[in-house]
Write an enzyme that holds these catalytic residues in place. Structure first.
Site, mmCIF file in Angstrom:
data_model
loop_
_atom_site.group_PDB
_atom_site.id
_atom_site.type_symbol
_atom_site.label_atom_id
_atom_site.label_comp_id
_atom_site.label_asym_id
_atom_site.label_seq_id
_atom_site.Cartn_x
_atom_site.Cartn_y
_atom_site.Cartn_z
ATOM 1 C CB VAL A 192 -1.061 -0.044 1.128
ATOM 2 C CG1 VAL A 192 -1.975 0.977 0.948
ATOM 3 C CG2 VAL A 192 -1.498 -1.383 1.588
ATOM 4 N N GLY A 280 6.126 -3.505 4.959
ATOM 5 C CA GLY A 280 5.271 -3.878 5.898
ATOM 6 C C GLY A 280 5.504 -3.221 7.508
ATOM 7 C CG ASP A 321 -1.554 -0.579 13.231
ATOM 8 O OD1 ASP A 321 -2.695 -0.555 12.768
ATOM 9 O OD2 ASP A 321 -0.665 0.036 12.423
ATOM 10 C CG HIS A 453 -28.954 9.417 -14.253
ATOM 11 N ND1 HIS A 453 -28.049 8.504 -14.693
ATOM 12 C CD2 HIS A 453 -29.406 10.274 -15.009
ATOM 13 C CE1 HIS A 453 -27.962 8.978 -15.797
ATOM 14 N NE2 HIS A 453 -28.520 9.868 -16.091
HETATM 15 P P1 FAD Z 1 -0.762 4.315 15.980
HETATM 16 O O1 FAD Z 1 -1.389 5.336 15.101
HETATM 17 O O2 FAD Z 1 0.515 3.717 15.529
HETATM 18 O O3 FAD Z 1 -0.589 4.929 17.475
HETATM 19 C C1 FAD Z 1 -0.034 4.252 18.420
HETATM 20 C C2 FAD Z 1 0.685 5.441 19.147
HETATM 21 O O4 FAD Z 1 1.328 5.074 20.576
HETATM 22 C C3 FAD Z 1 1.933 6.044 18.618
HETATM 23 O O5 FAD Z 1 1.659 7.474 18.613
HETATM 24 C C4 FAD Z 1 2.974 5.882 19.487
HETATM 25 O O6 FAD Z 1 3.978 6.885 19.720
HETATM 26 C C5 FAD Z 1 2.363 5.672 20.785
HETATM 27 N N1 FAD Z 1 3.229 4.869 21.779
HETATM 28 C C6 FAD Z 1 3.725 3.593 21.402
HETATM 29 N N2 FAD Z 1 4.345 3.197 22.578
HETATM 30 C C7 FAD Z 1 3.946 3.691 23.639
HETATM 31 C C8 FAD Z 1 4.129 3.717 24.942
HETATM 32 N N3 FAD Z 1 4.650 2.644 25.637
HETATM 33 N N4 FAD Z 1 3.670 4.766 25.681
HETATM 34 C C9 FAD Z 1 3.200 5.875 25.106
HETATM 35 N N5 FAD Z 1 2.925 5.956 23.830
HETATM 36 C C10 FAD Z 1 3.301 5.089 22.957
HETATM 37 N N6 FAD Z 1 -4.681 3.342 7.623
HETATM 38 C C11 FAD Z 1 -6.036 3.311 7.129
HETATM 39 O O7 FAD Z 1 -7.035 3.157 7.585
HETATM 40 N N7 FAD Z 1 -6.029 4.308 5.927
HETATM 41 C C12 FAD Z 1 -4.907 4.808 5.346
HETATM 42 O O8 FAD Z 1 -5.142 5.589 4.385
HETATM 43 C C13 FAD Z 1 -3.832 4.725 5.833
HETATM 44 N N8 FAD Z 1 -2.542 5.128 5.438
HETATM 45 C C14 FAD Z 1 -1.536 4.938 6.091
HETATM 46 C C15 FAD Z 1 -0.392 5.411 5.197
HETATM 47 C C16 FAD Z 1 1.007 5.402 5.844
HETATM 48 C C17 FAD Z 1 2.331 6.020 5.094
HETATM 49 C C18 FAD Z 1 1.088 4.677 7.124
HETATM 50 C C19 FAD Z 1 2.319 4.409 7.581
HETATM 51 C C20 FAD Z 1 0.129 3.894 7.615
HETATM 52 C C21 FAD Z 1 -1.164 4.234 7.093
HETATM 53 N N9 FAD Z 1 -2.457 3.545 7.712
HETATM 54 C C22 FAD Z 1 -3.617 3.654 6.871
HETATM 55 C C23 FAD Z 1 -2.356 2.824 8.805
HETATM 56 C C24 FAD Z 1 -2.879 3.643 10.252
HETATM 57 O O9 FAD Z 1 -1.882 4.612 10.327
HETATM 58 C C25 FAD Z 1 -2.705 2.580 11.264
HETATM 59 O O10 FAD Z 1 -3.374 1.435 11.090
HETATM 60 C C26 FAD Z 1 -3.256 3.241 12.454
HETATM 61 O O11 FAD Z 1 -2.736 4.397 12.979
HETATM 62 C C27 FAD Z 1 -3.072 2.274 13.696
HETATM 63 O O12 FAD Z 1 -3.633 3.153 14.844
HETATM 64 P P2 FAD Z 1 -2.884 2.585 16.421
HETATM 65 O O13 FAD Z 1 -3.731 3.627 17.203
HETATM 66 O O14 FAD Z 1 -3.200 1.114 16.432
HETATM 67 O O15 FAD Z 1 -1.581 2.998 16.534
HETATM 68 P P1 NAI Z 2 2.357 -3.911 2.925
HETATM 69 O O1 NAI Z 2 2.040 -4.973 3.812
HETATM 70 O O2 NAI Z 2 0.981 -3.234 2.473
HETATM 71 O O3 NAI Z 2 3.184 -4.133 1.715
HETATM 72 C C1 NAI Z 2 4.396 -4.614 1.987
HETATM 73 C C2 NAI Z 2 5.192 -5.215 0.477
HETATM 74 O O4 NAI Z 2 6.388 -5.250 0.887
HETATM 75 C C3 NAI Z 2 4.359 -6.693 0.254
HETATM 76 O O5 NAI Z 2 3.972 -6.603 -0.912
HETATM 77 C C4 NAI Z 2 5.792 -7.770 0.607
HETATM 78 O O6 NAI Z 2 5.570 -8.544 -0.379
HETATM 79 C C5 NAI Z 2 6.646 -6.542 0.060
HETATM 80 N N1 NAI Z 2 8.052 -7.208 0.818
HETATM 81 C C6 NAI Z 2 8.466 -7.495 2.092
HETATM 82 N N2 NAI Z 2 9.522 -8.098 2.232
HETATM 83 C C7 NAI Z 2 10.214 -7.504 0.974
HETATM 84 C C8 NAI Z 2 11.584 -7.663 0.467
HETATM 85 N N3 NAI Z 2 12.518 -8.030 1.452
HETATM 86 N N4 NAI Z 2 11.912 -7.375 -0.936
HETATM 87 C C9 NAI Z 2 10.955 -6.803 -1.642
HETATM 88 N N5 NAI Z 2 9.490 -6.737 -1.220
HETATM 89 C C10 NAI Z 2 9.312 -7.026 0.070
HETATM 90 O O7 NAI Z 2 3.036 -2.897 3.878
HETATM 91 P P2 NAI Z 2 3.413 -1.167 3.757
HETATM 92 O O8 NAI Z 2 3.218 -0.732 2.185
HETATM 93 O O9 NAI Z 2 4.622 -1.057 4.391
HETATM 94 O O10 NAI Z 2 2.319 -0.763 4.509
HETATM 95 C C11 NAI Z 2 2.266 -1.041 6.003
HETATM 96 C C12 NAI Z 2 0.771 -1.244 6.351
HETATM 97 O O11 NAI Z 2 0.301 0.109 6.835
HETATM 98 C C13 NAI Z 2 -0.384 -1.532 5.202
HETATM 99 O O12 NAI Z 2 -0.269 -2.908 5.458
HETATM 100 C C14 NAI Z 2 -1.466 -1.245 5.804
HETATM 101 O O13 NAI Z 2 -2.088 -1.860 7.030
HETATM 102 C C15 NAI Z 2 -1.048 0.265 6.223
HETATM 103 N N6 NAI Z 2 -1.272 1.345 5.073
HETATM 104 C C16 NAI Z 2 -2.577 1.581 4.771
HETATM 105 C C17 NAI Z 2 -3.051 2.453 3.907
HETATM 106 C C18 NAI Z 2 -4.384 2.466 3.541
HETATM 107 O O14 NAI Z 2 -5.197 1.898 4.131
HETATM 108 N N7 NAI Z 2 -4.586 3.262 2.181
HETATM 109 C C19 NAI Z 2 -1.769 3.175 3.241
HETATM 110 C C20 NAI Z 2 -0.544 2.715 3.685
HETATM 111 C C21 NAI Z 2 -0.324 1.997 4.657
#
Ligand code: FAD
Ligand code: NAI
Length: 474
Positions: A192, A280, A321, A453
């Site tokens: 993703v 990942g 997560d 529509h």
């Molecule tokens: P997090 O958002 O990771 O929050 C956990 C928090 O806990 C962090 O702020 C961390 O600093 C804090 N923390 C950790 N340990 C401690 C501790 N011991 N004490 C105090 N604080 C602590 N998901 C979608 O649904 N749609 C998207 O479009 C999407 N886009 C994404 C794009 C990117 C580039 C990435 C990296 C992720 C994306 N995701 C998306 C995934 C989404 O960000 C996560 O699934 C979501 O943030 C998870 O929420 P969470 O609260 O479980 O954890």
């Molecule tokens: P991902 O799991 O989506 O993709 C990781 C990709 O890396 C996989 O296709 C995997 O086969 C590949 N890969 C793993 N090891 C590798 C290696 N050694 N060499 C080459 N390829 C390798 O993970 P990504 O993109 O890092 O995103 C992490 C997570 O964050 C997502 O799974 C999703 O849960 C969340 N996310 C969600 C978004 C959304 O909802 N639009 C946007 C971005 C992130």
């Protein structure tokens, strides 16, 4: 004297801040601790977690800007609009993105005040079980809470031998702050993040090559959708190499050189001026002191929970997560609400079968439920209705005729089992499928609902009709 709370939430991401707000709404004296390094103007850690600071929200801001840029560069002329060659001011684009992050993370602070949630700044960890709950350490403070919700989220997985400095070699944190359009951008992982961030920088002019280990593209998606996405994204200019094995990666002062073996076993070399590693994410349990108090983790390092997000410890819950299931913000928020409501004696509910997946490429990709390959593997008899957007008047008017809607319904009961969309606004269109599936709806239910529509949603309607072989416009 230690601070006393009914509920302490560890982590202020979508799982944590939503759990804290809902718990407070239900009458619990609630605190939420956060320790990230993304300081706000007061020097305090920002709320919102990965999602708001370095995930969902900033990535979507960059996706929007780059999409508008590409429209101006290549989409306007055919509609009779001339604006000359557009230029991108990367600093301004990043500044706009940062402004949105500021606004939204600050907004959560406001929501905490409104709902009387106490924000504690500092890393949270378990100390010991006490008579009335759990003694916790937050920074240098001691806090006692009757119940604890762990919502510590995840962090980017890195690869051995590829040091991430978030300048030349970036994970999601650096990828959202690149200060100039790279000439050549290499990305490891066509998941993703790889596809979304690859799209951003390709649209702005970078030559983007993605190296993916799996021989299949988007293996979790319906393969019809994955094939269409591969065709459209590569046509746009993303170079996606599947089935590769990464070899030596040499990081110089200004460039990166990657050796890899391609799908045919040939040795290849790729030079780039930036590298994004998006392979990942791993759960965040660092420094929680989980082992000392016996908090059980699974083999992937995630906190083990039941369907209601109870851990093996009394009064300790975990959401988002850091537990099993898709790493998605909306899944984390659903679990958060469920836990707070179950704690309050209510019937908390989270339907993992109707969690939608969305990839914000252009066209967008969105789905809910089972894929066709899953149904085949499970031996479920199904019928399918597939409608291309090319038959949809709104899609034509919006210059977005690419993609299709595919609906899968049970052959006997007609219950919808999965809906898979690739097309403009797929992220919004999938909501209708989620609602219908949540209520156990059939394709006939959707077929009998009046759709406005001209709208893109008519393609969803037609796909439902097509399940019964009676589409009207295809
Ligand atoms: P997090 O958002 O990771 O929050 C956990 C928090 O806990 C962090 O702020 C961390 O600093 C804090 N923390 C950790 N340990 C401690 C501790 N011991 N004490 C105090 N604080 C602590 N998901 C979608 O649904 N749609 C998207 O479009 C999407 N886009 C994404 C794009 C990117 C580039 C990435 C990296 C992720 C994306 N995701 C998306 C995934 C989404 O960000 C996560 O699934 C979501 O943030 C998870 O929420 P969470 O609260 O479980 O954890
Ligand atoms: P991902 O799991 O989506 O993709 C990781 C990709 O890396 C996989 O296709 C995997 O086969 C590949 N890969 C793993 N090891 C590798 C290696 N050694 N060499 C080459 N390829 C390798 O993970 P990504 O993109 O890092 O995103 C992490 C997570 O964050 C997502 O799974 C999703 O849960 C969340 N996310 C969600 C978004 C959304 O909802 N639009 C946007 C971005 C992130």
């Amino acid at each position: 004297m230690s601070k006393q709370f009914d509920v302490l939430v560890v982590g202020g991401g979508p799982g944590g801040y939503v759990a804290a707000i809902r718990a407070a709404q239900l009458g619990f004296k609630t605190a939420c601790c956060e320790s990230n390094p993304y300081a706000d103007p007061k020097g305090e850690p920002r709320l919102g977690g990965t999602c708001l600071n370095v995930g969902c929200i900033p990535s979507k801001a960059l996706l929007h800007t780059s999409h508008v840029f590409e429209e101006a560069a290549h989409g306007f002329e055919a509609q009779g609009i001339s604006v000359g060659t557009p230029k991108i001011d990367v600093a301004k684009m990043i500044g706009r993105k940062n402004g949105i992050v500021d606004q939204l993370t600050g907004g959560i602070k406001g929501l905490f005040k409104k709902n009387k949630v106490t924000q504690l700044n500092g890393h949270g960890s378990f100390v010991k079980q006490v008579a009335d709950g759990w003694e916790m350490k937050v920074g240098e403070e001691t806090v006692v809470a009757k119940q604890v919700i762990v919502a510590t989220g995840s962090k980017a997985r890195h690869l051995e031998g590829i040091p991430v400095d978030n300048k030349l070699v970036c994970d999601n944190v650096g990828a959202l702050d690149i200060d100039a359009v790279p000439k050549k951008l290499a990305i490891i992982g066509a998941g993703v993040i790889g596809l979304e961030m690859g799209s951003v920088w390709r649209r702005l002019g970078a030559d983007v090559t993605i190296l993916e280990a799996m021989p299949e593209f988007l293996a979790a998606a319906d393969q019809d959708i994955a094939k269409e996405a591969f065709k459209l994204l590569t046509k746009q200019g993303l170079k996606i190499n599947l089935g590769v094995k990464i070899g030596d990666v040499k990081v110089g002062k200004k460039s990166v050189s990657l050796a890899y073996t391609d799908k045919d076993g040939a040795e290849q070399k790729l030079d780039a001026d930036r590298l994004i590693v998006s392979v990942g994410r791993v759960p965040n349990t660092d420094g929680l002191n989980a082992a000392a108090v016996g908090l059980k983790l699974n083999e992937r390092g995630m906190i083990e929970v039941d369907d209601h997000c109870r851990t093996n410890l009394p009064g300790v819950w975990a959401v988002g997560d850091v537990v099993r299931g898709p790493m998605l913000a909306h899944k984390a928020m659903e679990e958060a609400v469920m836990v707070a409501e179950v704690m309050a004696g209510q019937a908390g509910h989270c339907n993992f079968d109707t969690v939608p997946w969305i990839i914000y490429t252009a066209p967008e990709i969105a789905w809910v439920g089972k894929t066709e390959q899953q149904l085949k593997a499970e031996g479920v008899a199904y019928k399918a209705g597939k409608i291309p957007f090319a038959f949809n008047g709104r899609a034509m008017g919006m210059a977005a005729p690419e993609g299709f809607v595919k609906m899968l319904a049970d052959a006997k009961t007609d219950r919808i089992l999965g809906v898979h969309i690739i097309g403009a606004s797929a992220s919004e269109l999938v909501a209708e499928a989620v609602v219908t599936m949540e209520f156990g709806g059939a394709s006939e239910d959707l077929a009998r609902i009046c759709h406005g529509h001209p709208t893109m949603s008519e393609a969803v309607h037609e796909a439902a009709l097509a399940c019964d072989k009676r589409p009207l416009h295809a």
